[in-house]
Write a protein that holds these residues in place. Structure first.
Motif, short mmCIF file in Angstrom:
data_model
loop_
_atom_site.label_atom_id
_atom_site.label_comp_id
_atom_site.label_asym_id
_atom_site.label_seq_id
_atom_site.Cartn_x
_atom_site.Cartn_y
_atom_site.Cartn_z
N ALA A 185 0.82 -1.22 0.00
CA ALA A 185 0.00 0.00 0.00
C ALA A 185 0.85 1.26 0.00
N GLN A 186 1.95 1.25 0.76
CA GLN A 186 2.83 2.41 0.81
C GLN A 186 3.48 2.67 -0.55
N SER A 187 3.83 1.60 -1.23
CA SER A 187 4.44 1.73 -2.56
C SER A 187 3.45 2.34 -3.56
N ARG A 188 2.22 1.87 -3.51
CA ARG A 188 1.19 2.42 -4.41
C ARG A 188 0.96 3.90 -4.12
N ALA A 189 0.94 4.26 -2.83
CA ALA A 189 0.70 5.66 -2.44
C ALA A 189 1.83 6.55 -2.94
N ILE A 190 3.07 6.11 -2.77
CA ILE A 190 4.21 6.92 -3.19
C ILE A 190 4.27 7.03 -4.71
N ASP A 191 4.06 5.93 -5.42
CA ASP A 191 4.08 5.97 -6.88
C ASP A 191 2.97 6.87 -7.43
N TYR A 192 1.83 6.89 -6.73
CA TYR A 192 0.72 7.77 -7.14
C TYR A 192 1.11 9.23 -6.98
N VAL A 193 1.68 9.58 -5.83
CA VAL A 193 2.06 10.97 -5.54
C VAL A 193 3.20 11.42 -6.45
N GLN A 194 4.14 10.50 -6.74
CA GLN A 194 5.34 10.88 -7.50
C GLN A 194 5.10 11.06 -9.00
N ARG A 195 3.87 11.25 -9.38
CA ARG A 195 3.60 11.60 -10.77
C ARG A 195 4.01 13.04 -11.05
N GLN A 196 4.27 13.82 -9.97
CA GLN A 196 4.65 15.22 -10.14
C GLN A 196 5.84 15.62 -9.27
N CYS A 197 6.41 14.68 -8.55
CA CYS A 197 7.48 15.01 -7.62
C CYS A 197 8.37 13.78 -7.42
N CYS A 198 9.41 13.93 -6.60
CA CYS A 198 10.30 12.79 -6.34
C CYS A 198 10.98 12.97 -4.99
N GLY A 199 10.90 11.94 -4.15
CA GLY A 199 11.52 12.01 -2.84
C GLY A 199 10.73 12.87 -1.88
N ILE A 200 11.31 13.07 -0.69
CA ILE A 200 10.63 13.88 0.32
C ILE A 200 10.88 15.37 0.05
N HIS A 201 12.16 15.76 -0.01
CA HIS A 201 12.51 17.14 -0.34
C HIS A 201 13.03 17.26 -1.78
N ASN A 202 13.70 16.21 -2.26
CA ASN A 202 14.12 16.10 -3.65
C ASN A 202 14.50 14.63 -3.91
#
Length: 251
Positions: A133-150
């Motif tokens: 679930a965490q992987s899906r959430a991160i991959d979903y969010v990272q459509r416009q960003c990457c990492g926490i700060h970069n």
């Protein structure tokens, strides 16, 4: 002049009740939108109490359907009991929407701290599989960003240490670069903005949608209460008007 005033108030009140029906649908939509969006970002925000304003908004939307019906019937018939009930219910809903605005501001202020305290844990639990679930959430969010700060934040995660290929997840790749493999040797192909700021911004925007929706309809309800009070005051102060409405005659 008084008759003109009460007619105008009735016209505005009937129009407002029609708007209340439309508003009920809009409020339910806004509440549902908050729930759906929260589901996309819930791993980054552990405080489920943030959904309280959305729950209240949906409840108010459902209640507005009933208020609109009561208001239209009471206004057309100029029922004293009906208009009084209408004003009381509108006042309660108005107070509820004020509470939504207050809660919205409170939770909006808490968003950044909540995301800061949970986002690192989510990235640490990333394993790159769709079943996680965490992987899906991160991959979903990272459509416009990457990492926490970069994108360089990935170098401090367990996933990076285990993969040992000097790369970040493919979801970090810019959508217009088809040859991107996530390799850190080509950082220009990766999103530069970190996801923490993006998640915080998105959640705060959601809270602002709720706040402005509640404020807008609270203002409309104040106008509805004012018009209903004008009709009620006219009835109570003018016996001749009361007889005209009820069809009675003087004794």
């Amino acid at each position: 002049m008084g008759q003109c005033g009460i007619t105008s108030s009735k016209t505005v009140l009937v129009f407002l009740n029609l708007i209340f029906w439309a508003a009920a649908g809009i409020l339910c939509y806004v509440g549902a939108y908050v729930f759906i969006t929260y589901d996309d970002y819930d791993h980054f925000f552990e405080d489920v109490y943030t959904l309280i304003p959305a729950v209240i908004i949906i409840a108010v939307g459902a209640l507005l359907f009933i208020i609109g019906l009561i208001g239209c019937c009471a206004t057309v018939r100029e029922s004293y009991c009906g208009l009084t009930s209408f004003v009381v219910i509108l006042l309660l809903v108005f107070m509820t929407e004020v509470a939504v605005v207050v809660l919205g501001y409170i939770y909006r202020a808490k968003v950044e701290n909540e995301v800061n305290s949970s986002i690192m844990k989510v990235y640490d639990e990333y394993n790159g599989t769709n079943s996680n679930a965490q992987s899906r959430a991160i991959d979903y969010v990272q459509r416009q960003c990457c990492g926490i700060h970069n994108y360089s934040d990935w170098q401090h995660t367990r996933w990076y240490e285990k993969s040992k290929n000097n790369s970040v997840p493919i979801s970090c790749c810019k959508s217009n670069i088809g040859t991107c493999t996530g390799s850190l040797t080509h950082p220009e192909a990766l999103y530069q903005e970190g996801c923490e700021a993006l998640v915080v911004k998105k959640l705060q925007e959601i809270m602002m949608y709720v706040i402005w929706t509640a404020l807008t309809f609270a203002a409309m309800q104040m106008l509805g209460m004012l018009c209903a009070c004008v009709v009620l005051c006219r009835r109570s102060r003018d016996p001749a008007y009361e007889l005209l409405v009820t069809g009675g005659t003087y004794a």
